[in-house]
Design a protein around this motif. Structure first.
Motif, PDB file in Angstrom:
ATOM      1  N   VAL A   1       0.850  -1.206   0.000  1.00 53.50           N
ATOM      2  CA  VAL A   1       0.000   0.000   0.000  1.00 53.50           C
ATOM      3  C   VAL A   1       0.878   1.246   0.000  1.00 53.50           C
ATOM      4  N   ARG A   2       0.493   2.210  -0.797  1.00 49.17           N
ATOM      5  CA  ARG A   2       1.231   3.486  -0.825  1.00 49.17           C
ATOM      6  C   ARG A   2       1.095   4.225   0.495  1.00 49.17           C
ATOM      7  N   ASP A   3       1.987   5.147   0.750  1.00 52.92           N
ATOM      8  CA  ASP A   3       1.876   6.014   1.921  1.00 52.92           C
ATOM      9  C   ASP A   3       0.518   6.729   1.888  1.00 52.92           C
ATOM     10  N   GLY A   4      -0.166   6.721   3.035  1.00 54.09           N
ATOM     11  CA  GLY A   4      -1.440   7.393   3.118  1.00 54.09           C
ATOM     12  C   GLY A   4      -2.599   6.634   2.511  1.00 54.09           C
ATOM     13  N   GLY A   5      -2.379   5.360   2.149  1.00 53.62           N
ATOM     14  CA  GLY A   5      -3.424   4.550   1.545  1.00 53.62           C
ATOM     15  C   GLY A   5      -4.324   3.889   2.577  1.00 53.62           C
ATOM     16  N   VAL A   6      -4.934   2.770   2.187  1.00 58.04           N
ATOM     17  CA  VAL A   6      -5.923   2.090   3.019  1.00 58.04           C
ATOM     18  C   VAL A   6      -5.657   0.583   3.002  1.00 58.04           C
ATOM     19  N   PHE A   7      -5.809  -0.042   4.157  1.00 60.20           N
ATOM     20  CA  PHE A   7      -5.714  -1.500   4.261  1.00 60.20           C
ATOM     21  C   PHE A   7      -6.957  -1.995   4.988  1.00 60.20           C
ATOM     22  N   VAL A   8      -7.660  -2.959   4.383  1.00 56.09           N
ATOM     23  CA  VAL A   8      -8.844  -3.539   5.006  1.00 56.09           C
ATOM     24  C   VAL A   8      -8.590  -5.015   5.258  1.00 56.09           C
ATOM     25  N   SER A   9      -8.684  -5.394   6.527  1.00 57.16           N
ATOM     26  CA  SER A   9      -8.494  -6.774   6.959  1.00 57.16           C
ATOM     27  C   SER A   9      -9.852  -7.381   7.307  1.00 57.16           C
ATOM     28  N   LEU A  10      -9.934  -8.713   7.233  1.00 57.85           N
ATOM     29  CA  LEU A  10     -11.189  -9.380   7.573  1.00 57.85           C
ATOM     30  C   LEU A  10     -11.120 -10.166   8.871  1.00 57.85           C
ATOM     31  N   THR A  11      -9.926 -10.342   9.446  1.00 58.54           N
ATOM     32  CA  THR A  11      -9.796 -11.091  10.698  1.00 58.54           C
ATOM     33  C   THR A  11      -8.830 -10.379  11.637  1.00 58.54           C
ATOM     34  N   PRO A  12      -9.136 -10.334  12.932  1.00 53.29           N
ATOM     35  CA  PRO A  12      -8.268  -9.617  13.877  1.00 53.29           C
ATOM     36  C   PRO A  12      -6.815 -10.089  13.886  1.00 53.29           C
ATOM     37  N   PRO A  13      -6.538 -11.410  13.889  1.00 56.15           N
ATOM     38  CA  PRO A  13      -5.131 -11.823  13.965  1.00 56.15           C
ATOM     39  C   PRO A  13      -4.312 -11.435  12.736  1.00 56.15           C
ATOM     40  N   LYS A  14      -4.983 -11.158  11.629  1.00 53.59           N
ATOM     41  CA  LYS A  14      -4.275 -10.825  10.396  1.00 53.59           C
ATOM     42  C   LYS A  14      -4.336  -9.335  10.074  1.00 53.59           C
ATOM     43  N   THR A  15      -4.626  -8.513  11.072  1.00 49.87           N
ATOM     44  CA  THR A  15      -4.731  -7.078  10.874  1.00 49.87           C
ATOM     45  C   THR A  15      -3.414  -6.399  11.253  1.00 49.87           C
ATOM     46  N   PRO A  16      -2.773  -5.683  10.323  1.00 42.13           N
ATOM     47  CA  PRO A  16      -1.498  -5.033  10.633  1.00 42.13           C
ATOM     48  C   PRO A  16      -1.675  -3.770  11.464  1.00 42.13           C
ATOM     49  N   GLU A  17      -0.590  -3.337  12.054  1.00 32.58           N
ATOM     50  CA  GLU A  17      -0.580  -2.037  12.706  1.00 32.58           C
ATOM     51  C   GLU A  17      -0.471  -0.947  11.645  1.00 32.58           C
ATOM     52  N   ALA A  18      -1.093   0.190  11.911  1.00 35.64           N
ATOM     53  CA  ALA A  18      -1.026   1.302  10.965  1.00 35.64           C
ATOM     54  C   ALA A  18       0.409   1.822  10.862  1.00 35.64           C
ATOM     55  N   GLU A  19       0.772   2.226   9.673  1.00 39.55           N
ATOM     56  CA  GLU A  19       2.098   2.808   9.442  1.00 39.55           C
ATOM     57  C   GLU A  19       2.039   3.708   8.217  1.00 39.55           C
ATOM     58  N   ARG A  20       2.991   4.624   8.105  1.00 42.87           N
ATOM     59  CA  ARG A  20       3.132   5.488   6.929  1.00 42.87           C
ATOM     60  C   ARG A  20       1.840   6.227   6.573  1.00 42.87           C
ATOM     61  N   GLY A  21       1.044   6.531   7.592  1.00 46.29           N
ATOM     62  CA  GLY A  21      -0.195   7.258   7.339  1.00 46.29           C
ATOM     63  C   GLY A  21      -1.294   6.422   6.714  1.00 46.29           C
ATOM     64  N   ILE A  22      -1.112   5.118   6.684  1.00 42.84           N
ATOM     65  CA  ILE A  22      -2.112   4.221   6.102  1.00 42.84           C
ATOM     66  C   ILE A  22      -3.247   4.012   7.092  1.00 42.84           C
ATOM     67  N   ARG A  23      -4.474   4.160   6.618  1.00 43.94           N
ATOM     68  CA  ARG A  23      -5.650   3.861   7.440  1.00 43.94           C
ATOM     69  C   ARG A  23      -5.903   2.353   7.411  1.00 43.94           C
ATOM     70  N   VAL A  24      -5.997   1.753   8.586  1.00 46.08           N
ATOM     71  CA  VAL A  24      -6.195   0.308   8.694  1.00 46.08           C
ATOM     72  C   VAL A  24      -7.554   0.036   9.327  1.00 46.08           C
ATOM     73  N   TYR A  25      -8.343  -0.825   8.666  1.00 47.37           N
ATOM     74  CA  TYR A  25      -9.668  -1.175   9.173  1.00 47.37           C
ATOM     75  C   TYR A  25      -9.797  -2.692   9.231  1.00 47.37           C
ATOM     76  N   ARG A  26     -10.596  -3.143  10.192  1.00 46.61           N
ATOM     77  CA  ARG A  26     -11.006  -4.551  10.193  1.00 46.61           C
ATOM     78  C   ARG A  26     -12.504  -4.582   9.946  1.00 46.61           C
ATOM     79  N   ALA A  27     -12.890  -5.174   8.827  1.00 46.22           N
ATOM     80  CA  ALA A  27     -14.305  -5.218   8.453  1.00 46.22           C
ATOM     81  C   ALA A  27     -15.006  -6.339   9.202  1.00 46.22           C
ATOM     82  N   HIS A  28     -16.169  -6.028   9.719  1.00 43.35           N
ATOM     83  CA  HIS A  28     -17.021  -7.036  10.359  1.00 43.35           C
ATOM     84  C   HIS A  28     -18.437  -6.779   9.886  1.00 43.35           C
ATOM     85  N   ALA A  29     -18.969  -7.682   9.084  1.00 46.58           N
ATOM     86  CA  ALA A  29     -20.285  -7.463   8.483  1.00 46.58           C
ATOM     87  C   ALA A  29     -21.362  -7.336   9.554  1.00 46.58           C
TER      88      ALA A  29
END
Length: 308
Positions: A228-256
């Motif tokens: 992901v580019r600096d300042g981009g977005v990362f969407v994870s679907l499971t808590p154990p596989k969710t990275p820590e935010a870095e480089r201004g990237i917004r990190v979300y864990r989706a839960h329907a």
């Protein structure tokens, strides 16, 4: 009524068909006569007993989040639906404990929508949880038309919806999947990248500065944030596989979460031919252990569905 249940945690053979009272709808609810209920990865994890305090020991659980069927009864004062209406719905199982893998299930009208036209109820049962997961993930990501979204596991049960729904928002989609999935993904407007042991490098070879966002449907995990580019977005679907935010990237864990309004819109897209429903295999309630075993084996394209 017959239902697929467990009375202890363990391997797929702990699943059995039990007899339970028919549930009664309350105000604002409908009872659905179940035609089909998809099996989710959550069902496998819960059945194995891996949820810890989220799911204390029994005595008995009926799993299932997705459902397609017909309205069988209305609760007092319930409006908007009539007996005999074909519907789809999602049970927020962790809150409701109302499993859909039964002959009947009661849901709030806010959690259901009319079934999509032009498809069977078995096919319709594959829509709710995974399509809502993607729709809500894309809302979190809030990407603009023309931006680039990489989808891991792009031909899977979640990934396939991600490709189609992202394209409908005007996003450029990079689909990471097995070589055999290339025709399916390319015909849906995606740029295909073959799955490899180093998907980050594969993406950087094509996008040296990184993509605008990653939706990690294959749950590859934290390493994918490097694509992901600096300042981009990362969407994870499971808590154990969710990275820590870095480089201004917004990190979300989706839960329907169930949402009848969104589900109605998704069903309309199916009816218009803009969203593809895929059934991998169907199993009877009695063969639920085989359904779980098939999912554990992996490699499926589409959903495993139980029918009463």
């Amino acid at each position: 009524m017959r239902a697929v249940a467990i009375t202890s945690f363990g391997e797929p053979d702990v699943l059995s068909v039990v007899d339970l009272p028919v549930p009664q709808p309350g105000a604002g609810q409908v009872r659905i006569k179940v035609a089909a209920a998809a099996v989710n990865n959550f069902d496998l994890v819960a059945r194995a007993g891996w949820l810890g305090p989220m799911l204390p020991a029994g005595p008995q659980y009926v799993f299932g989040w997705d459902v397609a069927g017909t309205v069988d009864a209305l609760g007092a004062g319930t409006t908007g639906y009539a007996v005999g209406d074909a519907v789809i719905g999602m049970s927020d199982w962790l809150d409701t404990k109302a499993g859909t893998q039964a002959e009947y299930v009661v849901l709030d009208t806010a959690a259901i929508a009319p079934a999509p036209s032009g498809v069977s109820l078995i096919e319709a049962a594959t829509l709710p949880v995974n399509a809502l997961t993607v729709l809500q993930s894309l809302d979190l990501a809030a990407l603009q038309a023309g931006e680039t979204l990489a989808v891991t596991g792009a031909a899977g049960a979640v990934g396939g919806y991600a490709v189609e729904l992202a394209r409908q928002r005007g996003l450029k989609v990079v689909a990471i999947s097995a070589s055999r999935d290339e025709p399916f993904l390319v015909t849906r407007g995606a740029t295909f990248v073959p799955r490899s042991d180093d998907p980050v490098r594969s993406l950087h070879d094509r996008y040296p500065d990184g993509v605008d966002a990653v939706l990690d449907a294959a749950t590859i995990g934290p390493s994918m944030i490097q694509a992901v580019r600096d300042g981009g977005v990362f969407v994870s679907l499971t808590p154990p596989k969710t990275p820590e935010a870095e480089r201004g990237i917004r990190v979300y864990r989706a839960h329907a979460q169930s949402d009848g309004r969104q589900l109605r819109a998704l069903a309309e897209l199916v009816g218009q031919g803009h969203l593809t429903l895929r059934v991998a295999e169907t199993f009877s309630f009695e063969d639920a252990p085989k359904a779980h075993a098939a999912m554990l084996k992996g490699g499926l394209r589409g959903r495993v569905v139980l029918v009463p």
